[in-house]
Design a protein around this motif. Sequence first.
Motif, PDB file in Angstrom:
ATOM      1  N   THR A  47      -0.201  14.096  12.326  1.00  0.00           N
ATOM      2  CA  THR A  47       0.342  14.100  10.965  1.00  0.00           C
ATOM      3  C   THR A  47       0.460  12.684  10.417  1.00  0.00           C
ATOM      4  OG1 THR A  47       1.551  16.137  11.490  1.00  0.00           O
ATOM      5  CG2 THR A  47       2.275  14.900   9.564  1.00  0.00           C
ATOM      6  N   HIS A  48       0.788  11.726  11.247  1.00  0.00           N
ATOM      7  CA  HIS A  48       0.845  10.332  10.799  1.00  0.00           C
ATOM      8  C   HIS A  48      -0.541   9.845  10.383  1.00  0.00           C
ATOM      9  CE1 HIS A  48       2.020   6.124  10.567  1.00  0.00           C
ATOM     10  NE2 HIS A  48       1.005   5.824  11.370  1.00  0.00           N
ATOM     11  N   THR A  49      -1.566  10.253  11.113  1.00  0.00           N
ATOM     12  CA  THR A  49      -2.926   9.851  10.753  1.00  0.00           C
ATOM     13  C   THR A  49      -3.352  10.471   9.434  1.00  0.00           C
ATOM     14  OG1 THR A  49      -3.530   9.581  13.080  1.00  0.00           O
ATOM     15  CG2 THR A  49      -5.326   9.866  11.516  1.00  0.00           C
ATOM     16  N   MET A  50      -3.025  11.734   9.200  1.00  0.00           N
ATOM     17  CA  MET A  50      -3.490  12.421   8.001  1.00  0.00           C
ATOM     18  C   MET A  50      -2.609  12.130   6.786  1.00  0.00           C
ATOM     19  SD  MET A  50      -6.219  13.836   9.012  1.00  0.00           S
ATOM     20  CE  MET A  50      -6.614  14.816   7.587  1.00  0.00           C
ATOM     21  N   LEU A  51      -1.284  12.123   6.941  1.00  0.00           N
ATOM     22  CA  LEU A  51      -0.383  11.919   5.811  1.00  0.00           C
ATOM     23  C   LEU A  51       0.105  10.477   5.722  1.00  0.00           C
ATOM     24  CD1 LEU A  51       1.771  15.179   5.868  1.00  0.00           C
ATOM     25  CD2 LEU A  51      -0.161  14.640   4.407  1.00  0.00           C
ATOM     26  N   GLY A  52       0.541   9.929   6.856  1.00  0.00           N
ATOM     27  CA  GLY A  52       1.074   8.579   6.860  1.00  0.00           C
ATOM     28  C   GLY A  52       2.455   8.525   6.231  1.00  0.00           C
ATOM     29  N   SER A  53       2.770   7.406   5.639  1.00  0.00           N
ATOM     30  CA  SER A  53       4.062   7.196   4.978  1.00  0.00           C
ATOM     31  C   SER A  53       3.825   6.454   3.672  1.00  0.00           C
ATOM     32  CB  SER A  53       4.996   6.400   5.899  1.00  0.00           C
ATOM     33  OG  SER A  53       4.426   5.138   6.215  1.00  0.00           O
ATOM     34  N   SER A  54       4.914   6.190   2.945  1.00  0.00           N
ATOM     35  CA  SER A  54       4.766   5.472   1.676  1.00  0.00           C
ATOM     36  C   SER A  54       4.266   4.047   1.898  1.00  0.00           C
ATOM     37  CB  SER A  54       6.111   5.456   0.944  1.00  0.00           C
ATOM     38  OG  SER A  54       7.119   4.861   1.761  1.00  0.00           O
ATOM     39  N   GLU A  55       4.670   3.411   3.017  1.00  0.00           N
ATOM     40  CA  GLU A  55       4.188   2.062   3.317  1.00  0.00           C
ATOM     41  C   GLU A  55       2.791   2.070   3.914  1.00  0.00           C
ATOM     42  OE1 GLU A  55       6.965   3.336   4.547  1.00  0.00           O
ATOM     43  OE2 GLU A  55       8.502   2.416   3.257  1.00  0.00           O
ATOM     44  N   GLN A  56       2.481   3.077   4.729  1.00  0.00           N
ATOM     45  CA  GLN A  56       1.185   3.190   5.388  1.00  0.00           C
ATOM     46  C   GLN A  56       0.589   4.568   5.091  1.00  0.00           C
ATOM     47  OE1 GLN A  56       1.799   2.455   9.546  1.00  0.00           O
ATOM     48  NE2 GLN A  56       2.252   0.277   9.267  1.00  0.00           N
ATOM     49  N   PRO A  57       0.003   4.744   3.923  1.00  0.00           N
ATOM     50  CA  PRO A  57      -0.584   6.063   3.603  1.00  0.00           C
ATOM     51  C   PRO A  57      -1.716   6.415   4.556  1.00  0.00           C
ATOM     52  CG  PRO A  57      -1.202   4.428   1.963  1.00  0.00           C
ATOM     53  CD  PRO A  57      -0.175   3.772   2.832  1.00  0.00           C
ATOM     54  N   GLY A  58      -1.852   7.704   4.812  1.00  0.00           N
ATOM     55  CA  GLY A  58      -2.837   8.174   5.770  1.00  0.00           C
ATOM     56  C   GLY A  58      -4.164   8.526   5.133  1.00  0.00           C
ATOM     57  N   VAL A  59      -4.911   9.363   5.848  1.00  0.00           N
ATOM     58  CA  VAL A  59      -6.270   9.718   5.425  1.00  0.00           C
ATOM     59  C   VAL A  59      -6.257  10.513   4.132  1.00  0.00           C
ATOM     60  CG1 VAL A  59      -8.287  11.099   6.047  1.00  0.00           C
ATOM     61  CG2 VAL A  59      -7.242   9.597   7.738  1.00  0.00           C
ATOM     62  N   ILE A  60      -5.346  11.466   3.983  1.00  0.00           N
ATOM     63  CA  ILE A  60      -5.366  12.358   2.815  1.00  0.00           C
ATOM     64  C   ILE A  60      -5.171  11.586   1.516  1.00  0.00           C
ATOM     65  CG2 ILE A  60      -4.128  14.240   1.686  1.00  0.00           C
ATOM     66  CD1 ILE A  60      -3.781  15.563   4.372  1.00  0.00           C
ATOM     67  N   PRO A  61      -4.107  10.813   1.335  1.00  0.00           N
ATOM     68  CA  PRO A  61      -3.975  10.099   0.051  1.00  0.00           C
ATOM     69  C   PRO A  61      -5.090   9.083  -0.188  1.00  0.00           C
ATOM     70  CG  PRO A  61      -2.279   9.391   1.604  1.00  0.00           C
ATOM     71  CD  PRO A  61      -2.937  10.578   2.199  1.00  0.00           C
TER      72      PRO A  61
END
Length: 623
Positions: A108-122
């Motif tokens: 989930t971190h790889t696909m979504l990430g966070s606001s500081e480190q956006p993942g693959v989806i955004p």
Amino acid sequence: MAQRVPSSDGGSKKTSRVRVAVRLRPYMDKQDDKGEGPCVRGLDSQNLEIINWRNAMETVKYHFDVFHGEETTQQEVFLSSVKPILPNILKGQNASVFAYGPTGAGKTHTMLGSSEQPGVIPRAVLEVFNLVRAKEGEEGWDYSIGMSYLEIYNEKVLDLLSPNSQDLPIREDKSKNILIPGLTHTAVSSFSDFEKHFVPATLNRTTASTKLNQRSSRSHAILLIKVVRTRQDLSQRQQTGKLYLVDLAGSEDNRRTGNQGIRLKESGAINLSLFTLSKVVDSLNSGTAVRVPYRDSKLTRLLQDSLGGSAHSVMIANIAPEYKYYFDTFTALNFAAKSKLIVNKPFTCETVAAPVLPAKRARAEHDAGGSGTEPQKKKQKDERKSEAEASSPSAHCHSSAEPSVMDRLMALEKQILSGQDKDSLTMLKYVAQSRKEIEELKEKQREFESKAKLFDQLAAEKSSAKQEPAFKNNTAPLQRKQSNVIKINKQQAVVQPLQVSQLQPLQQLAVVRKQSVCVKKKKLSDALEPPDGKENTSTWETQLDTSVLEQSRQAILTVLNSGSLKDLKGLQQIGDKKAKLILGWREIHGNFTKLEDLQKVEGMTEKRFSSFMKANILSSMGK
């Protein structure tokens, strides 16, 4: 008319292998209890090794398209693995990116990430908008972008953009495209518009806490981005490209996660769908499998384009370095190694609509504008007749609408013939061949209709003339010939029907049958049994001597109270089972005070008791 155009990437290349990238998650804050260090490490940008569990002194090496180590950033993962396949979407082809791995490995971190480190989806969605913005106005295409978002929870397809929806079905159209009727499709015009729908929908996804992951995904999430581009000229060409972004739930070992109740049921559904995914990969790699089990799970049904289908696919396998995840990591690496052998066959999904001529369009608008009344229908018929007269040889050869129509048709034909697109020429040849076949079929249909009319006329003439049949049978029906030979009359037995002068009651017939056995019994039963055949205790007891009746009752009572099993079985209508029941009752309740107490024994009803008394009394009197 929709057609499939093979991918033109790389000259004559028409296949695309599934690209596999492996990402190693960093150590968590809490190290291993034993402090044994990592069980896997990277060798370079494409190779890694893991300790062999059979022999700790050896390692097993793997080679993949890309290896992302612990220091790899979200931007590097996107640029090296995902970004290269995104331009294919604008060409009408499909692309797929999905994250695979055990629970707690960082999918989930790889696909979504966070606001500081956006993942693959955004990052992927933002790149699609940038590509569309760069292409608009350059090639004469109009672009539109839409999104759908769903999750597979306990083998149920749920719409995350519409949380109140129920389980949605999965269907396949005639072109073998997978679709979900009822799934919400929302048009988005910018990345901020996308975030406005995507962020609330992400909160609707099912998550829970386990011993291995504080925020564990309990479902598979699939985001669909659809890009449709339409040609601005008269060719009416339309190409549709789809991007699947999949965040799979991780496989779980319930002994370590401590799942119970609803968490255990969710884990079972997740592991079953991932096991079916593994079977699909094995079937595709074997090359001899008769059936690929896509339909065994809803996850594999939706990933049918991504694995062995028509998409440019990228799989990001997430692994963990700790020893407690060793077997999960080992299994994920083996699955990734098998997945990179799968070959897809991308094609361009293109639809070509026939252009609508101005005269026909005006007529259609005129028909649609009418209210449907009878006078208007008559006016329409009159207009059609006038148009037909105008197109006849006697009428004027050139109408006001004909020059513009002919000019547009000639321009379209010149554009198709002068273009360098081979697909358009192929399509034109196919249309010409189809028209020729249609004309041949129409000619055959006319011949069949003429023959059918001729047969109908012949049949009508025959029925009106009432002619005699061509083959008339004048011979007499076949009969047995009478023999002229005088036969000697033999004596034959004459069988006469049985005549019964008067019906006798059934009981009297039974008495006659008993007569040959014992005359004394016959007379006694004849005297005691009523003519209607029903037993009546008061009737037969009153006809017996009181002293004899009392002696018989006393003898029966004595046998019931003091008789052995053999003595009880000697009574009439008392078998082995009934005798044992009487002995059991006597041991519990004592002796029978009177014969009527026998009805308290199990199975001894009033009717059976009456029959028992009658049979035993008559038997004692007959001895």
